[in-house]
Design a protein around this motif. Sequence first.
Motif, PDB file in Angstrom:
ATOM      1  N   SER A  73       0.784  -1.256   0.063  1.00 48.30           N
ATOM      2  CA  SER A  73       0.138   0.181  -0.073  1.00 48.30           C
ATOM      3  C   SER A  73       0.728   1.328  -0.059  1.00 48.30           C
ATOM      4  O   SER A  73       1.182   1.864  -1.072  1.00 48.30           O
ATOM      5  CB  SER A  73      -1.039   0.003   1.156  1.00 48.30           C
ATOM      6  N   VAL A  74       1.116   1.822   1.400  1.00 47.63           N
ATOM      7  CA  VAL A  74       1.848   2.885   1.392  1.00 47.63           C
ATOM      8  C   VAL A  74       3.546   2.588   0.784  1.00 47.63           C
ATOM      9  O   VAL A  74       4.004   1.720   1.086  1.00 47.63           O
ATOM     10  CB  VAL A  74       1.874   3.394   2.830  1.00 47.63           C
ATOM     11  N   SER A  75       3.819   3.730   0.085  1.00 49.82           N
ATOM     12  CA  SER A  75       5.285   3.664  -0.535  1.00 49.82           C
ATOM     13  C   SER A  75       6.163   4.827   0.313  1.00 49.82           C
ATOM     14  O   SER A  75       5.627   5.995   0.490  1.00 49.82           O
ATOM     15  CB  SER A  75       5.244   3.425  -1.939  1.00 49.82           C
ATOM     16  N   THR A  76       7.474   4.531   0.213  1.00 52.45           N
ATOM     17  CA  THR A  76       8.367   5.540   0.637  1.00 52.45           C
ATOM     18  C   THR A  76       9.419   5.763  -0.448  1.00 52.45           C
ATOM     19  O   THR A  76      10.020   4.769  -0.527  1.00 52.45           O
ATOM     20  CB  THR A  76       8.983   5.272   2.080  1.00 52.45           C
ATOM     21  N   LEU A  77       9.853   6.934  -0.746  1.00 51.60           N
ATOM     22  CA  LEU A  77      10.935   7.270  -1.680  1.00 51.60           C
ATOM     23  C   LEU A  77      11.926   7.682  -0.797  1.00 51.60           C
ATOM     24  O   LEU A  77      11.856   8.609   0.128  1.00 51.60           O
ATOM     25  CB  LEU A  77      10.523   8.077  -2.644  1.00 51.60           C
ATOM     26  N   LYS A  78      13.153   6.952  -0.736  1.00 52.99           N
ATOM     27  CA  LYS A  78      14.271   7.488   0.113  1.00 52.99           C
ATOM     28  C   LYS A  78      15.406   8.014  -0.657  1.00 52.99           C
ATOM     29  O   LYS A  78      15.704   7.264  -1.740  1.00 52.99           O
ATOM     30  CB  LYS A  78      15.040   6.167   0.945  1.00 52.99           C
ATOM     31  N   ILE A  79      15.855   9.251  -0.529  1.00 53.03           N
ATOM     32  CA  ILE A  79      17.050   9.726  -1.161  1.00 53.03           C
ATOM     33  C   ILE A  79      18.193  10.011  -0.047  1.00 53.03           C
ATOM     34  O   ILE A  79      18.179  10.754   0.928  1.00 53.03           O
ATOM     35  CB  ILE A  79      16.916  11.167  -1.992  1.00 53.03           C
ATOM     36  N   GLN A  80      19.453   9.338  -0.383  1.00 58.08           N
ATOM     37  CA  GLN A  80      20.464   9.391   0.446  1.00 58.08           C
ATOM     38  C   GLN A  80      21.447  10.608  -0.099  1.00 58.08           C
ATOM     39  O   GLN A  80      21.458  10.806  -0.983  1.00 58.08           O
ATOM     40  CB  GLN A  80      21.421   8.100   0.515  1.00 58.08           C
ATOM     41  N   ARG A  81      22.193  10.985   0.680  1.00 56.45           N
ATOM     42  CA  ARG A  81      23.319  12.151   0.458  1.00 56.45           C
ATOM     43  C   ARG A  81      22.875  12.982  -0.724  1.00 56.45           C
ATOM     44  O   ARG A  81      23.321  13.036  -1.698  1.00 56.45           O
ATOM     45  CB  ARG A  81      24.370  11.413  -0.059  1.00 56.45           C
ATOM     46  N   THR A  82      21.590  13.884  -0.387  1.00 59.00           N
ATOM     47  CA  THR A  82      20.977  14.557  -1.495  1.00 59.00           C
ATOM     48  C   THR A  82      22.050  15.645  -1.934  1.00 59.00           C
ATOM     49  O   THR A  82      22.972  15.921  -1.258  1.00 59.00           O
ATOM     50  CB  THR A  82      19.833  15.275  -0.917  1.00 59.00           C
ATOM     51  N   GLU A  83      21.605  16.096  -3.379  1.00 64.60           N
ATOM     52  CA  GLU A  83      22.449  16.921  -4.185  1.00 64.60           C
ATOM     53  C   GLU A  83      21.550  17.865  -4.568  1.00 64.60           C
ATOM     54  O   GLU A  83      20.249  17.603  -4.635  1.00 64.60           O
ATOM     55  CB  GLU A  83      23.212  15.948  -5.383  1.00 64.60           C
ATOM     56  N   ARG A  84      22.213  19.015  -5.006  1.00 65.27           N
ATOM     57  CA  ARG A  84      21.443  20.302  -5.338  1.00 65.27           C
ATOM     58  C   ARG A  84      20.348  19.662  -6.642  1.00 65.27           C
ATOM     59  O   ARG A  84      19.520  20.067  -6.948  1.00 65.27           O
ATOM     60  CB  ARG A  84      22.225  21.387  -5.769  1.00 65.27           C
ATOM     61  N   GLY A  85      21.063  18.859  -7.605  1.00 65.16           N
ATOM     62  CA  GLY A  85      20.388  18.268  -8.794  1.00 65.16           C
ATOM     63  C   GLY A  85      19.242  17.456  -8.146  1.00 65.16           C
ATOM     64  O   GLY A  85      18.273  17.260  -9.545  1.00 65.16           O
ATOM     65  N   ASP A  86      19.174  17.047  -7.192  1.00 68.29           N
ATOM     66  CA  ASP A  86      17.896  16.268  -6.876  1.00 68.29           C
ATOM     67  C   ASP A  86      16.494  17.313  -6.558  1.00 68.29           C
ATOM     68  O   ASP A  86      15.512  16.734  -6.471  1.00 68.29           O
ATOM     69  CB  ASP A  86      18.049  15.433  -5.338  1.00 68.29           C
ATOM     70  N   SER A  87      16.572  18.565  -6.521  1.00 67.36           N
ATOM     71  CA  SER A  87      15.654  19.290  -6.327  1.00 67.36           C
ATOM     72  C   SER A  87      14.656  19.201  -7.413  1.00 67.36           C
ATOM     73  O   SER A  87      14.989  19.246  -8.944  1.00 67.36           O
ATOM     74  CB  SER A  87      16.067  20.830  -6.511  1.00 67.36           C
ATOM     75  N   ALA A  88      13.314  18.895  -7.089  1.00 70.60           N
ATOM     76  CA  ALA A  88      12.369  18.712  -8.381  1.00 70.60           C
ATOM     77  C   ALA A  88      11.203  18.406  -7.641  1.00 70.60           C
ATOM     78  O   ALA A  88      11.135  18.275  -6.051  1.00 70.60           O
ATOM     79  CB  ALA A  88      12.740  17.520  -9.136  1.00 70.60           C
ATOM     80  N   VAL A  89      10.035  18.330  -8.150  1.00 66.04           N
ATOM     81  CA  VAL A  89       8.660  17.691  -7.615  1.00 66.04           C
ATOM     82  C   VAL A  89       8.625  16.311  -7.924  1.00 66.04           C
ATOM     83  O   VAL A  89       8.767  15.716  -8.956  1.00 66.04           O
ATOM     84  CB  VAL A  89       7.505  18.549  -8.063  1.00 66.04           C
ATOM     85  N   TYR A  90       8.525  15.609  -6.779  1.00 66.04           N
ATOM     86  CA  TYR A  90       8.358  13.998  -6.789  1.00 66.04           C
ATOM     87  C   TYR A  90       7.037  13.720  -6.864  1.00 66.04           C
ATOM     88  O   TYR A  90       6.247  13.977  -5.799  1.00 66.04           O
ATOM     89  CB  TYR A  90       9.242  13.367  -5.888  1.00 66.04           C
ATOM     90  N   LEU A  91       6.549  13.013  -7.998  1.00 68.27           N
ATOM     91  CA  LEU A  91       5.138  12.679  -8.031  1.00 68.27           C
ATOM     92  C   LEU A  91       4.779  11.174  -7.614  1.00 68.27           C
ATOM     93  O   LEU A  91       5.442  10.305  -8.383  1.00 68.27           O
ATOM     94  CB  LEU A  91       4.500  13.037  -9.439  1.00 68.27           C
ATOM     95  N   CYS A  92       3.825  10.921  -7.085  1.00 64.82           N
ATOM     96  CA  CYS A  92       3.428   9.430  -6.886  1.00 64.82           C
ATOM     97  C   CYS A  92       2.193   9.256  -7.749  1.00 64.82           C
ATOM     98  O   CYS A  92       1.403  10.021  -7.711  1.00 64.82           O
ATOM     99  CB  CYS A  92       3.115   9.009  -5.404  1.00 64.82           C
ATOM    100  N   ALA A  93       1.899   8.336  -8.192  1.00 71.39           N
ATOM    101  CA  ALA A  93       0.614   7.799  -8.827  1.00 71.39           C
ATOM    102  C   ALA A  93       0.412   6.222  -8.587  1.00 71.39           C
ATOM    103  O   ALA A  93       1.194   5.616  -8.380  1.00 71.39           O
ATOM    104  CB  ALA A  93       0.816   7.917 -10.387  1.00 71.39           C
ATOM    105  N   SER A  94      -1.028   6.125  -8.549  1.00 70.62           N
ATOM    106  CA  SER A  94      -1.529   4.764  -8.539  1.00 70.62           C
ATOM    107  C   SER A  94      -2.377   4.318  -9.539  1.00 70.62           C
ATOM    108  O   SER A  94      -3.071   5.144 -10.204  1.00 70.62           O
ATOM    109  CB  SER A  94      -1.869   4.377  -6.988  1.00 70.62           C
ATOM    110  N   SER A  95      -2.672   3.030  -9.824  1.00 71.83           N
ATOM    111  CA  SER A  95      -3.535   2.765 -10.699  1.00 71.83           C
ATOM    112  C   SER A  95      -4.114   1.250 -10.208  1.00 71.83           C
ATOM    113  O   SER A  95      -3.391   0.446  -9.485  1.00 71.83           O
ATOM    114  CB  SER A  95      -3.182   2.909 -12.148  1.00 71.83           C
TER     115      SER A  95
END
Lengths: 116, 112
Positions: A73-95
Motif C-alpha cells: 500500500s504505502v510507499s516511501t521514496l528514500k534519497i541519501q546524500r541529497t544533491e542540489r540536482g535532486d531538487s524537483a517535484v516528486y510525483l506519486c501515482a497509482s492505478s
Amino acid sequence: GAGVSQTPSNKVTEKGKYVELRCDPISGHTALYWYRQSLGQGPEFLIYFQGTGAADDSGLPNDRFFAVRPEGSVSTLKIQRTERGDSAVYLCASSFGGGANTGELFFGEGSRLTVL
Amino acid sequence: DQQVKQNSPSLSVQEGRISILNCDYTNSMFDYFLWYKKYPAEGPTFLISISSIKDKNEDGRFTVFLNKSAKHLSLHIVPSQPGDSAVYFCAATSGGYQKVTFGTGTKLQVIP
C-alpha cells in the motif's frame, strides 16, 4: 480522502542530508509509481511497484535513490546524500494494475524537494 | 532519448476557438496514448486516451487523433474555454507493460 496522498508537500533540506517522501495510494490500487518532474520538463519515470515488489526500477538515477512498499500500500521514496540536482517535484501515482495496461494513472499533488 | 516529444512549449488561443496540441513519438512499441492536464501545484490528471487500433477518440470538447504511420498524435479542444488553460502532457505506454512515458508538456493559455 479518496485520492493519492503525498507527504510532505514541501521539503527543504541541505546538501548531503537524507530525505524520505511518502505516498499513500488510492485504496485498492495495486500499482504504484514514482515520477520526478523538474522545472520545464514532463514527469520522468523512476520506479513502478506491482504489489510489494518493484517491477521496474530502471528510472532510478543512481544508488542514492531507493523506494519500498512493504505491505503493498504505502510507499516511501528514500534519497541519501541529497544533491542540489535532486531538487524537483516528486510525483506519486497509482492505478488498478494488472490486466491490459491503459496508462491511466491517478497522481498525487507531489512533494516539492529543494536541496540547498 | 526523448521517446515522446512535444515541440511546442506554449500555445495561446482565443476563447471559443480551436486549440490543437501536437505530439510525436519514436517508439513503435507504444500502443496506447494518453493526454494529461496539469494545473499549477496539482498533479497531472487524465484527460483522454486512444488505442493504437483507432485513429480518433472523442469525449465532449476533446478529440484525440492518431496517425500511426507518422507516429504523431494531436489533441483538439473545441471550443476552448479559459478553464482549459493548463499544461498538457502527451504520454504513451505499451500494452501489458505499466511504465508510462511522458512528453515535456505544452502550456495552453486560453484568452477570454
